[in-house]
Design a protein around this motif. Sequence first.
Motif, PDB file in Angstrom:
ATOM      1  N   HIS A 195      45.913  18.098  -3.384  1.00  0.00           N
ATOM      2  CA  HIS A 195      46.325  16.874  -2.702  1.00  0.00           C
ATOM      3  C   HIS A 195      45.307  16.398  -1.676  1.00  0.00           C
ATOM      4  O   HIS A 195      45.232  15.198  -1.391  1.00  0.00           O
ATOM      5  CB  HIS A 195      47.673  17.099  -2.009  1.00  0.00           C
ATOM      6  CG  HIS A 195      48.824  17.179  -2.957  1.00  0.00           C
ATOM      7  ND1 HIS A 195      49.718  16.147  -3.137  1.00  0.00           N
ATOM      8  CD2 HIS A 195      49.230  18.163  -3.803  1.00  0.00           C
ATOM      9  CE1 HIS A 195      50.628  16.493  -4.038  1.00  0.00           C
ATOM     10  NE2 HIS A 195      50.349  17.715  -4.453  1.00  0.00           N
ATOM     11  N   SER A 239      48.652  19.122  -9.837  1.00  0.00           N
ATOM     12  CA  SER A 239      49.218  18.619  -8.584  1.00  0.00           C
ATOM     13  C   SER A 239      50.223  17.515  -8.892  1.00  0.00           C
ATOM     14  O   SER A 239      49.920  16.584  -9.637  1.00  0.00           O
ATOM     15  CB  SER A 239      48.115  18.081  -7.668  1.00  0.00           C
ATOM     16  OG  SER A 239      47.194  19.099  -7.339  1.00  0.00           O
ATOM     17  N   ARG A 240      51.407  17.628  -8.304  1.00  0.00           N
ATOM     18  CA  ARG A 240      52.441  16.638  -8.548  1.00  0.00           C
ATOM     19  C   ARG A 240      52.980  16.109  -7.223  1.00  0.00           C
ATOM     20  O   ARG A 240      52.867  16.765  -6.184  1.00  0.00           O
ATOM     21  CB  ARG A 240      53.628  17.234  -9.351  1.00  0.00           C
ATOM     22  CG  ARG A 240      53.281  17.931 -10.645  1.00  0.00           C
ATOM     23  CD  ARG A 240      52.369  17.175 -11.577  1.00  0.00           C
ATOM     24  NE  ARG A 240      52.746  15.799 -11.820  1.00  0.00           N
ATOM     25  CZ  ARG A 240      51.857  14.828 -12.026  1.00  0.00           C
ATOM     26  NH1 ARG A 240      50.560  15.078 -11.995  1.00  0.00           N
ATOM     27  NH2 ARG A 240      52.268  13.599 -12.246  1.00  0.00           N
ATOM     28  N   LEU A 241      53.558  14.943  -7.279  1.00  0.00           N
ATOM     29  CA  LEU A 241      54.224  14.378  -6.117  1.00  0.00           C
ATOM     30  C   LEU A 241      55.520  15.136  -5.857  1.00  0.00           C
ATOM     31  O   LEU A 241      56.076  15.766  -6.767  1.00  0.00           O
ATOM     32  CB  LEU A 241      54.506  12.898  -6.354  1.00  0.00           C
ATOM     33  CG  LEU A 241      53.266  11.983  -6.397  1.00  0.00           C
ATOM     34  CD1 LEU A 241      53.646  10.590  -6.891  1.00  0.00           C
ATOM     35  CD2 LEU A 241      52.600  11.910  -5.023  1.00  0.00           C
ATOM     36  N   PRO A 242      56.023  15.103  -4.619  1.00  0.00           N
ATOM     37  CA  PRO A 242      57.269  15.823  -4.312  1.00  0.00           C
ATOM     38  C   PRO A 242      58.393  15.441  -5.266  1.00  0.00           C
ATOM     39  O   PRO A 242      58.628  14.263  -5.551  1.00  0.00           O
ATOM     40  CB  PRO A 242      57.579  15.370  -2.883  1.00  0.00           C
ATOM     41  CG  PRO A 242      56.249  15.034  -2.291  1.00  0.00           C
ATOM     42  CD  PRO A 242      55.456  14.439  -3.425  1.00  0.00           C
ATOM     43  N   GLY A 243      59.065  16.471  -5.790  1.00  0.00           N
ATOM     44  CA  GLY A 243      60.191  16.247  -6.694  1.00  0.00           C
ATOM     45  C   GLY A 243      59.825  16.208  -8.164  1.00  0.00           C
ATOM     46  O   GLY A 243      60.716  16.256  -9.028  1.00  0.00           O
ATOM     47  N   GLU A 244      58.517  16.135  -8.474  1.00  0.00           N
ATOM     48  CA  GLU A 244      58.091  16.113  -9.872  1.00  0.00           C
ATOM     49  C   GLU A 244      57.932  17.527 -10.413  1.00  0.00           C
ATOM     50  O   GLU A 244      57.500  18.438  -9.702  1.00  0.00           O
ATOM     51  CB  GLU A 244      56.761  15.356 -10.030  1.00  0.00           C
ATOM     52  CG  GLU A 244      56.869  13.875  -9.748  1.00  0.00           C
ATOM     53  CD  GLU A 244      55.572  13.132 -10.034  1.00  0.00           C
ATOM     54  OE1 GLU A 244      55.631  11.914 -10.259  1.00  0.00           O
ATOM     55  OE2 GLU A 244      54.515  13.765 -10.017  1.00  0.00           O
ATOM     56  N   ASP A 270      56.609  20.729 -12.747  1.00  0.00           N
ATOM     57  CA  ASP A 270      55.326  21.283 -13.169  1.00  0.00           C
ATOM     58  C   ASP A 270      55.196  21.116 -14.676  1.00  0.00           C
ATOM     59  O   ASP A 270      55.969  21.683 -15.441  1.00  0.00           O
ATOM     60  CB  ASP A 270      55.277  22.756 -12.774  1.00  0.00           C
ATOM     61  CG  ASP A 270      53.963  23.429 -13.175  1.00  0.00           C
ATOM     62  OD1 ASP A 270      53.098  22.770 -13.803  1.00  0.00           O
ATOM     63  OD2 ASP A 270      53.795  24.627 -12.862  1.00  0.00           O
TER      64      ASP A 270
END
Length: 289
Positions: free
Chosen positions: A189, A278-283, A285
Amino acid sequence: MGLKLLVGLVWLLSWLPFRAVSALGWVAGQLIASLPSSRRHIGEVNLRLCLPDWTPAQRRRLLRRHFVAMVQMLLEYGYCWFASPERLRRLMRIQGLQHLKALEGRPVILMMPHFTGLDLAGLRISMETPVVSIYSRQKDAWLDEFFRTRRLRLGTGIIFSRQQGTRSVIRALRDGYRLYYLPDQDFGHRDSVFVPFFGVNAATITGLSRMAAVANAAVLPCYPRREADGYTLVIEPALDDFPTADATADAARMNAVIEAQARRQLHQYFWLHKRFKSRLPGEADFYAR
């Protein structure tokens, strides 16, 4: 000892013709592609995300071709490390060199995505212009030193580790070196924005536009194209109106350029890296099993 034996094997392979090494890579790549592995899983996930309109059979065939291309690239490292300058010129031709020559006297960033042949291309372009590049340190001290000396063996470039930051790179750009820059992997991030890549939001570093702005550098997209008897390094014209004041828009444009390059030779792009880790919050894996 194991690493030195592997280097010795690669040195032996460097004496073989390109087509012979390609044939060995085809055989080994076919075998490796058939074995279950974490890398194969990563490739399957990436291709499913990026090519949703393809059938599973089409994606399997592409992934098998990609494994072959990756193994061929690994076996070809002997050319990077040991081939003479004359042989390097024959193995890596350059298309579009005039775009680089036209920018003589101006800082230039050569934007090189992760394609097979990228290290050979970097060494080859350093024979035309002084090059600065960024590398990741190896955990093994002997291997790290070996990689450094091989990359610098022609005396036509300098390298800095990623841990050293960008100040030294900017200084080198201003001193006349051209930056050979690989901006298309997921580094987390920090210093990243989420913009589309093959229609999937991907953590994308904004270093390209930031360094181009600070150094007043032109950005030339480029990529190596593997062919039957070697490679062609394709250098495209400089990006117009780049960078802008919008780092997110610049990152999206960069990804669009890389995607267009990848679609011309899908099996030669690096699909075995967790590009969407890397994912946004709530996404969720994507790579979880």
